[in-house]
Design a protein around this motif. Structure first.
Motif, PDB file in Angstrom:
ATOM      1  N   CYS A   1       0.855  -1.201   0.000  1.00 27.97           N
ATOM      2  CA  CYS A   1       0.000   0.000   0.000  1.00 27.97           C
ATOM      3  C   CYS A   1       0.887   1.247   0.000  1.00 27.97           C
ATOM      4  CB  CYS A   1      -0.895   0.015   1.238  1.00 27.97           C
ATOM      5  SG  CYS A   1      -2.274  -1.130   1.185  1.00 27.97           S
ATOM      6  N   ALA A   2       1.874   1.260   0.909  1.00 22.68           N
ATOM      7  CA  ALA A   2       2.789   2.397   0.985  1.00 22.68           C
ATOM      8  C   ALA A   2       3.679   2.467  -0.259  1.00 22.68           C
ATOM      9  CB  ALA A   2       3.645   2.308   2.250  1.00 22.68           C
ATOM     10  N   GLU A   3       3.972   1.314  -0.848  1.00 24.34           N
ATOM     11  CA  GLU A   3       4.738   1.310  -2.098  1.00 24.34           C
ATOM     12  C   GLU A   3       3.951   2.014  -3.203  1.00 24.34           C
ATOM     13  OE1 GLU A   3       8.044   0.437  -4.557  1.00 24.34           O
ATOM     14  OE2 GLU A   3       7.787   0.425  -2.381  1.00 24.34           O
ATOM     15  N   GLY A   4       2.635   1.795  -3.220  1.00 23.21           N
ATOM     16  CA  GLY A   4       1.788   2.497  -4.177  1.00 23.21           C
ATOM     17  C   GLY A   4       1.824   3.991  -3.960  1.00 23.21           C
ATOM     18  N   LEU A   5       1.848   4.411  -2.691  1.00 28.08           N
ATOM     19  CA  LEU A   5       1.945   5.838  -2.376  1.00 28.08           C
ATOM     20  C   LEU A   5       3.302   6.386  -2.820  1.00 28.08           C
ATOM     21  CD1 LEU A   5       0.618   8.290  -0.954  1.00 28.08           C
ATOM     22  CD2 LEU A   5       1.797   7.571   1.132  1.00 28.08           C
TER      23      LEU A   5
ATOM     24  N   GLU B   1      -1.039   2.645  15.913  1.00 27.49           N
ATOM     25  CA  GLU B   1      -1.059   4.042  16.350  1.00 27.49           C
ATOM     26  C   GLU B   1      -0.689   5.028  15.240  1.00 27.49           C
ATOM     27  OE1 GLU B   1      -2.010   5.301  19.359  1.00 27.49           O
ATOM     28  OE2 GLU B   1      -2.644   3.241  19.802  1.00 27.49           O
ATOM     29  N   VAL B   2       0.009   4.550  14.212  1.00 29.10           N
ATOM     30  CA  VAL B   2       0.506   5.468  13.186  1.00 29.10           C
ATOM     31  C   VAL B   2      -0.630   6.166  12.440  1.00 29.10           C
ATOM     32  CG1 VAL B   2       0.642   3.731  11.340  1.00 29.10           C
ATOM     33  CG2 VAL B   2       2.187   5.689  11.302  1.00 29.10           C
ATOM     34  N   SER B   3      -1.759   5.499  12.288  1.00 28.34           N
ATOM     35  CA  SER B   3      -2.875   6.102  11.551  1.00 28.34           C
ATOM     36  C   SER B   3      -3.484   7.293  12.281  1.00 28.34           C
ATOM     37  CB  SER B   3      -3.953   5.054  11.281  1.00 28.34           C
ATOM     38  OG  SER B   3      -3.454   4.050  10.405  1.00 28.34           O
ATOM     39  N   LYS B   4      -3.131   7.476  13.549  1.00 24.85           N
ATOM     40  CA  LYS B   4      -3.644   8.613  14.317  1.00 24.85           C
ATOM     41  C   LYS B   4      -2.785   9.868  14.128  1.00 24.85           C
ATOM     42  CE  LYS B   4      -5.398   5.471  17.908  1.00 24.85           C
ATOM     43  NZ  LYS B   4      -5.304   5.092  19.350  1.00 24.85           N
ATOM     44  N   LEU B   5      -1.629   9.699  13.508  1.00 23.73           N
ATOM     45  CA  LEU B   5      -0.746  10.855  13.318  1.00 23.73           C
ATOM     46  C   LEU B   5      -1.359  11.857  12.353  1.00 23.73           C
ATOM     47  CD1 LEU B   5       2.762   9.144  12.907  1.00 23.73           C
ATOM     48  CD2 LEU B   5       1.784  10.160  14.975  1.00 23.73           C
TER      49      LEU B   5
ATOM     50  N   ASP C   1      -1.838   2.985   4.038  1.00 23.23           N
ATOM     51  CA  ASP C   1      -0.612   3.711   3.708  1.00 23.23           C
ATOM     52  C   ASP C   1       0.294   3.977   4.907  1.00 23.23           C
ATOM     53  OD1 ASP C   1      -1.313   3.784   1.060  1.00 23.23           O
ATOM     54  OD2 ASP C   1      -2.146   5.812   1.121  1.00 23.23           O
ATOM     55  N   LEU C   2      -0.257   4.591   5.958  1.00 20.03           N
ATOM     56  CA  LEU C   2       0.586   4.940   7.096  1.00 20.03           C
ATOM     57  C   LEU C   2       1.117   3.708   7.822  1.00 20.03           C
ATOM     58  CD1 LEU C   2      -1.127   8.165   8.516  1.00 20.03           C
ATOM     59  CD2 LEU C   2       0.922   7.965   7.110  1.00 20.03           C
ATOM     60  N   PRO C   3       0.299   2.667   8.055  1.00 25.77           N
ATOM     61  CA  PRO C   3       0.893   1.444   8.617  1.00 25.77           C
ATOM     62  C   PRO C   3       2.005   0.892   7.713  1.00 25.77           C
ATOM     63  CG  PRO C   3      -1.476   1.377   8.870  1.00 25.77           C
ATOM     64  CD  PRO C   3      -1.170   2.571   8.010  1.00 25.77           C
ATOM     65  N   GLY C   4       1.792   0.987   6.408  1.00 22.96           N
ATOM     66  CA  GLY C   4       2.814   0.501   5.478  1.00 22.96           C
ATOM     67  C   GLY C   4       4.095   1.304   5.531  1.00 22.96           C
ATOM     68  N   THR C   5       3.993   2.602   5.862  1.00 20.14           N
ATOM     69  CA  THR C   5       5.217   3.412   5.951  1.00 20.14           C
ATOM     70  C   THR C   5       6.112   2.927   7.085  1.00 20.14           C
ATOM     71  OG1 THR C   5       4.167   5.088   7.390  1.00 20.14           O
ATOM     72  CG2 THR C   5       4.102   5.482   4.998  1.00 20.14           C
ATOM     73  N   CYS C   6       5.528   2.298   8.099  1.00 18.14           N
ATOM     74  CA  CYS C   6       6.348   1.738   9.183  1.00 18.14           C
ATOM     75  C   CYS C   6       7.311   0.699   8.623  1.00 18.14           C
ATOM     76  CB  CYS C   6       5.468   1.107  10.256  1.00 18.14           C
ATOM     77  SG  CYS C   6       4.471   2.286  11.189  1.00 18.14           S
ATOM     78  N   HIS C   7       6.818  -0.151   7.729  1.00 19.46           N
ATOM     79  CA  HIS C   7       7.676  -1.172   7.132  1.00 19.46           C
ATOM     80  C   HIS C   7       8.715  -0.546   6.205  1.00 19.46           C
ATOM     81  CE1 HIS C   7       5.413  -4.320   8.959  1.00 19.46           C
ATOM     82  NE2 HIS C   7       4.295  -4.037   8.302  1.00 19.46           N
ATOM     83  N   HIS C   8       8.360   0.549   5.557  1.00 24.60           N
ATOM     84  CA  HIS C   8       9.340   1.245   4.730  1.00 24.60           C
ATOM     85  C   HIS C   8      10.437   1.863   5.595  1.00 24.60           C
ATOM     86  CE1 HIS C   8       7.801   1.297   0.486  1.00 24.60           C
ATOM     87  NE2 HIS C   8       6.756   0.787   1.114  1.00 24.60           N
ATOM     88  N   LEU C   9      10.065   2.355   6.772  1.00 26.49           N
ATOM     89  CA  LEU C   9      11.071   2.885   7.693  1.00 26.49           C
ATOM     90  C   LEU C   9      11.992   1.770   8.184  1.00 26.49           C
ATOM     91  CD1 LEU C   9       8.890   5.382   9.748  1.00 26.49           C
ATOM     92  CD2 LEU C   9      10.846   5.983   8.313  1.00 26.49           C
ATOM     93  N   VAL C  10      11.414   0.606   8.458  1.00 25.10           N
ATOM     94  CA  VAL C  10      12.231  -0.543   8.852  1.00 25.10           C
ATOM     95  C   VAL C  10      13.172  -0.914   7.710  1.00 25.10           C
ATOM     96  CG1 VAL C  10      12.181  -2.996   9.456  1.00 25.10           C
ATOM     97  CG2 VAL C  10      10.524  -1.431  10.490  1.00 25.10           C
ATOM     98  N   ASN C  11      12.655  -0.894   6.488  1.00 25.73           N
ATOM     99  CA  ASN C  11      13.469  -1.230   5.317  1.00 25.73           C
ATOM    100  C   ASN C  11      14.661  -0.300   5.170  1.00 25.73           C
ATOM    101  OD1 ASN C  11      12.857  -3.518   3.852  1.00 25.73           O
ATOM    102  ND2 ASN C  11      12.154  -2.424   2.053  1.00 25.73           N
TER     103      ASN C  11
END
Length: 356
Positions: free
Chosen positions: A269-273, A319-323, A338-348
């Motif tokens: 999802c975040a990759e699509g963003l 919790e990230v979706s509340k930001l 998207d926002l939950p997916g950005t967590c995995h991108h940050l880990v990456n």
């Protein structure tokens, strides 16, 4: 035959016209002369040049004392002969005619003779509706263009009066020596294309709406781009069950399969963003969003009250979706994953981890 998912991935993000908004090619017709000059200046700042990334210097000079140059665009930082382009803005309701163009050219040659500025590389007419057939035919035939211009000036058709209307011998010599192939039309569609290279500014000026297409599906096999965040997931699962797990273990039916696939879905999802940002705004906008997420989520994930990797993962992705990320240009196009997916991108990227 392409699969349904492949068909979705093939569609490209783009800007579309909002309901009730007319296309840029029609909007520029309604610009004021000053707005037209400002638009040309902005477009020239972004114009790609052969052998160069951009002009070294661009300045709008339109108005009294401009010396017949509305926009000056230099190839070098200094104003040097044959190393700059002169953009002449003419905003009329119809195509440009010789009657419109010749007075400007007369002023231009008088300024060249007076050495107000050196000879440009090109003299470019910019008109929302382009040049008319008569002027266009002359531009395509430089020798006839020069002959007609000199003839009209001698017949007093430049629009000048008094001494300023005189075609002196030195001025006629200068005109005869000038290469009229340097006088060209700068088409409106080119100006719009250059201006669109700054996607945000183009979007803002013309009311264009960014259209996000479908996100890519998680492929059946792991992509090399997933290596880092997948390793963190495997560590979190292994920490809980007390044994080392491989990607094959969690992709097979069992305790972690659904959870693992859900996390991969969030990543894509975040990759699509990210792809949407790259296509329309540049990847830096996605990077800026990740920076916002990192600042907001790290204090929560790093809380000493969280003991395991899965607890940190669940805390972060819930919790990230509340930001609030309203400052991001991407905010209006966010989807639930998207926002939950950005967590995995940050880990990456090594900027977040679940297992300490």
């Amino acid at each position: 035959m392409a699969s349904k998912a492949e068909g979705r991935r093939a569609r490209k993000n783009q800007f579309g016209v909002k309901g009730g908004v007319i296309p840029p090619s029609s909007q520029v017709i309604h610009f004021s002369p000053a707005q037209w000059e400002e638009f040309i200046e902005a477009a020239c700042r972004l114009r790609p040049l052969e052998g160069l990334v951009r002009y070294a210097f661009v300045k709008r000079l339109g108005g009294a004392g401009d010396g017949g140059r509305d926009v000056e665009a230099r190839l070098d930082t200094t104003l040097t002969q044959d190393r700059w382009d002169l953009y002449q803005a003419k905003h009329y309701a119809t195509g440009l005619t010789p009657t419109n163009a010749f007075p400007e050219l007369a002023k231009f040659f008088q300024q060249l003779e007076a050495k107000t500025y050196p000879r440009p590389r090109y003299y470019l007419f910019c008109a929302p509706k382009g040049v008319g057939n008569d002027l266009g035919n002359m531009i395509n035939n430089p020798s006839e263009f020069k002959r007609r211009f000199l003839s009209d000036w001698r017949q007093g058709k430049t629009g000048f009066k008094g001494r300023s209307a005189e075609l002196t011998a030195p001025l006629a010599k200068l005109i005869n020596e000038f290469d009229f192939a340097k006088i060209r039309e700068c088409q409106t569609r080119d100006l719009i294309e250059w201006h669109a290279l700054d996607r945000s500014a183009h979007h803002e000026l013309f009311g264009m709406e960014a259209q996000r297409q479908n996100d890519p599906d998680a492929p059946a096999s792991l992509s090399p781009d997933e290596h880092v965040y997948v390793e963190q997931l495997l560590k979190a699962y292994g920490e809980q069950c007390g044994q080392l797990l491989t990607s094959d273990d969690v992709m097979a039916p069992g305790r972690y399969q659904e959870h693992f696939q859900d996390q991969r879905t969030l990543f894509y999802c975040a990759e699509g963003l990210k792809i949407f940002s790259r296509d329309l705004y540049g990847e830096e906008e996605f990077d800026d969003l990740l920076a916002m997420v990192r600042k907001g989520i790290r204090p929560l994930v790093n809380s000493p009250s969280l003991r395991t990797g899965l607890e940190r993962l669940d805390k972060g992705t819930s919790e990230v979706s509340k930001l609030r990320v309203d400052d991001s240009v991407l905010a209006s196009k966010l989807r639930p994953g998207d926002l939950p997916g950005t967590c995995h991108h940050l880990v990456n990227r090594g900027q977040l981890s679940w297992v300490k």
